[in-house]
Design a protein around this motif. Structure first.
Motif, short mmCIF file in Angstrom:
data_model
loop_
_atom_site.label_atom_id
_atom_site.label_comp_id
_atom_site.label_asym_id
_atom_site.label_seq_id
_atom_site.Cartn_x
_atom_site.Cartn_y
_atom_site.Cartn_z
N LYS A 4 -4.94 4.86 19.95
CA LYS A 4 -4.07 5.15 18.80
C LYS A 4 -4.71 4.59 17.55
N VAL A 5 -4.94 5.45 16.57
CA VAL A 5 -5.59 5.05 15.33
C VAL A 5 -4.53 4.51 14.36
N GLN A 21 -15.50 -2.30 9.37
CA GLN A 21 -14.77 -1.18 8.78
C GLN A 21 -13.70 -0.71 9.78
N ALA A 22 -13.97 -0.93 11.07
CA ALA A 22 -13.04 -0.56 12.14
C ALA A 22 -13.26 -1.50 13.31
N ILE A 23 -12.23 -1.63 14.13
CA ILE A 23 -12.33 -2.47 15.33
C ILE A 23 -11.38 -1.93 16.39
N THR A 24 -11.77 -2.07 17.63
CA THR A 24 -10.92 -1.63 18.74
C THR A 24 -10.27 -2.84 19.38
N LEU A 31 -8.40 0.69 11.55
CA LEU A 31 -9.28 1.10 10.46
C LEU A 31 -8.92 0.35 9.20
N LYS A 32 -9.93 0.04 8.41
CA LYS A 32 -9.71 -0.68 7.16
C LYS A 32 -9.17 0.24 6.06
N HIS A 33 -9.64 1.48 6.01
CA HIS A 33 -9.29 2.40 4.93
C HIS A 33 -8.70 3.70 5.48
N PRO A 34 -7.70 4.29 4.80
CA PRO A 34 -7.11 5.56 5.26
C PRO A 34 -8.13 6.69 5.39
N LEU A 35 -9.11 6.75 4.50
CA LEU A 35 -10.10 7.83 4.57
C LEU A 35 -10.95 7.76 5.83
N GLU A 46 -15.65 3.91 18.03
CA GLU A 46 -14.54 3.09 18.54
C GLU A 46 -13.98 3.63 19.85
N ARG A 47 -14.00 4.93 20.03
CA ARG A 47 -13.53 5.51 21.30
C ARG A 47 -14.47 5.17 22.45
#
Length: 116
Positions: A4-5, A21-24, A31-35, A46-47
């Motif tokens: 789930k993002v 910028q992202a981590i699982t 995610l750090k930013h919506p974009l 990440e997947r």
């Protein structure tokens, strides 16, 4: 499982010590930013971690990840080099641009990326 993002600058910074910028954090991809939701390469990276965690029954994934990071940090004495040489990260970075990778990935593929 795709994970789930969730967009959360706070939790992404918290769990990554402000470096990612992202981590699982299974079963979530933070995610750090919506974009970044549109960044297919980042989401694929990440997947790959989601699948690695499932293979190792989740908790052992995080234990091994941290242990390998500490070993690499002692080896390289550099945070970035240590992080980039974790076997789980090496697999994810090497295959993040292949958006079909997870469809053909073999069980425990990260083992091929372990360096001594």
């Amino acid at each position: 499982m795709k994970g789930k993002v969730i967009v959360s600058s706070f939790w992404t910074r918290f769990f990554s010590m402000g470096k990612a910028q992202a981590i699982t954090i299974f079963p979530f991809i933070l995610l750090k930013h919506p974009l970044d939701r549109e960044n297919k390469v980042l989401i694929n990276h990440e997947r790959i971690h989601i699948l690695q965690a499932i293979e190792l029954l989740i908790l052992p994934f995080y234990v091994l990840y941290l242990l390998e990071f500490v070993c690499r940090l002692l080896q390289y004495r550099n945070f970035t080099r240590a992080y980039l040489n974790i076997s789980f990260e090496r697999e994810a970075f090497r295959n993040e641009r292949n958006l079909n990778y997870l469809k053909k990935r073999k069980l425990w593929s990260f083992v091929r990326y372990i360096r001594r």
